[in-house]
Enzyme design. Sequence first.
Site, short mmCIF file in Angstrom:
data_model
loop_
_atom_site.label_atom_id
_atom_site.label_comp_id
_atom_site.label_asym_id
_atom_site.label_seq_id
_atom_site.Cartn_x
_atom_site.Cartn_y
_atom_site.Cartn_z
N MET A 76 -11.97 -5.78 4.62
CA MET A 76 -11.19 -4.86 5.45
C MET A 76 -10.93 -5.50 6.82
O MET A 76 -11.86 -5.99 7.47
CB MET A 76 -11.94 -3.54 5.66
CG MET A 76 -12.08 -2.66 4.44
SD MET A 76 -10.54 -2.27 3.57
CE MET A 76 -9.58 -1.43 4.84
N HIS A 121 -1.01 -1.31 -4.24
CA HIS A 121 -2.35 -0.96 -3.73
C HIS A 121 -2.42 0.56 -3.57
O HIS A 121 -1.58 1.17 -2.90
CB HIS A 121 -2.56 -1.66 -2.39
CG HIS A 121 -3.91 -1.50 -1.80
ND1 HIS A 121 -5.01 -2.24 -2.21
CD2 HIS A 121 -4.37 -0.68 -0.82
CE1 HIS A 121 -6.07 -1.89 -1.49
NE2 HIS A 121 -5.72 -0.94 -0.65
N SER A 146 0.84 -1.20 0.00
CA SER A 146 0.00 0.00 0.00
C SER A 146 0.87 1.25 0.00
O SER A 146 1.52 1.58 0.99
CB SER A 146 -0.92 0.01 1.23
OG SER A 146 -1.63 1.24 1.22
N ASP A 200 -7.01 -6.25 3.79
CA ASP A 200 -6.37 -4.93 3.85
C ASP A 200 -6.51 -4.36 5.26
O ASP A 200 -7.63 -4.15 5.74
CB ASP A 200 -7.07 -4.02 2.83
CG ASP A 200 -6.48 -2.62 2.74
OD1 ASP A 200 -5.41 -2.37 3.34
OD2 ASP A 200 -7.11 -1.78 2.05
N GLY A 201 -5.35 -4.09 5.88
CA GLY A 201 -5.34 -3.45 7.19
C GLY A 201 -4.65 -4.29 8.25
O GLY A 201 -5.10 -5.38 8.57
N GLY A 202 -3.52 -3.77 8.73
CA GLY A 202 -2.81 -4.45 9.82
C GLY A 202 -2.15 -5.76 9.41
O GLY A 202 -1.88 -6.60 10.26
N ASP A 217 -4.73 3.65 -2.35
CA ASP A 217 -5.89 4.01 -1.53
C ASP A 217 -6.39 5.40 -1.88
O ASP A 217 -5.67 6.38 -1.73
CB ASP A 217 -5.49 4.01 -0.04
CG ASP A 217 -5.33 2.61 0.49
OD1 ASP A 217 -6.26 1.81 0.32
OD2 ASP A 217 -4.26 2.32 1.07
N MET A 252 -12.16 4.56 -1.53
CA MET A 252 -12.90 4.80 -0.27
C MET A 252 -13.61 6.14 -0.43
O MET A 252 -13.25 7.14 0.19
CB MET A 252 -11.91 4.83 0.90
CG MET A 252 -11.48 3.45 1.33
SD MET A 252 -10.01 3.48 2.36
CE MET A 252 -8.76 3.49 1.09
N GLY A 276 -3.53 4.10 7.61
CA GLY A 276 -2.59 2.99 7.70
C GLY A 276 -2.16 2.82 9.16
O GLY A 276 -2.46 3.65 10.02
N MET A 308 -9.10 8.25 -0.97
CA MET A 308 -10.00 8.66 0.12
C MET A 308 -10.54 10.06 -0.16
O MET A 308 -9.81 10.93 -0.63
CB MET A 308 -9.22 8.69 1.43
CG MET A 308 -8.52 7.40 1.75
SD MET A 308 -7.68 7.53 3.31
CE MET A 308 -6.81 5.96 3.36
N GLY A 316 0.87 -2.08 4.15
CA GLY A 316 1.43 -0.73 4.06
C GLY A 316 2.59 -0.57 5.02
O GLY A 316 3.76 -0.75 4.66
N SER A 317 2.26 -0.26 6.28
CA SER A 317 3.33 0.05 7.23
C SER A 317 4.28 -1.13 7.45
O SER A 317 5.49 -0.92 7.58
CB SER A 317 2.74 0.54 8.55
OG SER A 317 1.65 -0.25 8.93
N HIS A 363 -8.17 1.07 -4.64
CA HIS A 363 -9.20 0.89 -3.61
C HIS A 363 -9.89 2.24 -3.37
O HIS A 363 -9.30 3.14 -2.77
CB HIS A 363 -8.50 0.38 -2.32
CG HIS A 363 -9.36 0.27 -1.12
ND1 HIS A 363 -8.83 0.10 0.15
CD2 HIS A 363 -10.71 0.30 -0.95
CE1 HIS A 363 -9.82 0.03 1.03
NE2 HIS A 363 -10.97 0.16 0.40
C1 DX5 Z 1 -6.68 1.71 5.15
C2 DX5 Z 1 -6.17 1.43 3.78
C3 DX5 Z 1 -5.04 0.48 3.76
C4 DX5 Z 1 -3.79 0.94 4.46
C5 DX5 Z 1 -3.16 -0.28 5.04
O1 DX5 Z 1 -7.85 2.43 5.05
O2 DX5 Z 1 -7.20 0.90 2.98
O3 DX5 Z 1 -4.74 0.06 2.44
O4 DX5 Z 1 -2.87 1.58 3.62
O5 DX5 Z 1 -2.11 0.09 5.85
P1 DX5 Z 1 -1.49 -0.88 6.93
O6 DX5 Z 1 -0.95 -2.08 6.20
O7 DX5 Z 1 -0.42 -0.06 7.56
O8 DX5 Z 1 -2.58 -1.25 7.89
ZN ZN Z 2 -6.71 -0.04 1.00
#
Ligand code: DX5
Ligand code: ZN
Length: 216
Positions: free
Chosen positions: A138, A32, A7, A176-178, A34, A67, A145, A36, A198-199, A65
């Site tokens: 999700m 990926h 991400s 996606d997420g964590g 994002d 959002m 992130g 928003m 992501g992180s 993605h």
């Molecule tokens: C959150 C995003 C994710 C985010 C994930 O709303 O959709 O794609 O970048 O980041 P990590 O992997 O750090 O949770």
């Molecule tokens: Zn995402």
Amino acid sequence: MAILSPSILSADYMHFHEDMDRTKADGAKWLHVDIMDGHFVPNLSFGYSWVKSMRKITDLVLDVHLMIDTPIKYAEEFCKAGADYLTIHVEADTPENIQKTLELIRSLGVKPGIVVKPNTPAQAIAQYLPMVDLVLVMTVEPGFGGQKFMAHMMPKLKELRTMLDEVNPACHLEVDGGVDLTTAEVCKANGADVLVAGSAFYGAADRPAFVKTIEA
Ligand code: DX5
Ligand code: ZN
């Protein structure tokens, strides 16, 4: 075999091009992205001009993605900008418009995806499963992130894998997420084959090893 979708939200925006090139050199095949809008989620990120610029400099699979509210208004621009996969939230519009948006994305030669927030049940997307190429579950509340992985989403993930096996077995199932090296294993065991990180990925000391471990 699983696929990692790093991400880019977690990249350094002053070195965006460099970070994208490095992501490819690390061995990733997907990216990926994002999007928003500050309404559907309480945060802002990229618009379609970013996707257009990214398309010019990379052949990575752009996994976009959205959002955003009423994605039907913006889907065409994101398709034209060069998304490979365009994923919309089921919560973002009426069932009629969600169906129309998925059809529009497909008609523009882009692979449509549908995504559920943590409080949305698997049944809410049952009717769209035959018409998508990607289903995203999700594992955090969308918007930021670096949040903690919600392990209690695993039964929903498994349920969706079972539903897909019946109606659309070739469809990707993404989380996606964590996601990190530990939680990725749990997701894979519950049927995910595309893992967004992501992180954990951008913060990893050895990014090529991270890709290899996820995709093993
Ligand atoms: C959150 C995003 C994710 C985010 C994930 O709303 O959709 O794609 O970048 O980041 P990590 O992997 O750090 O949770
Ligand atoms: Zn995402």
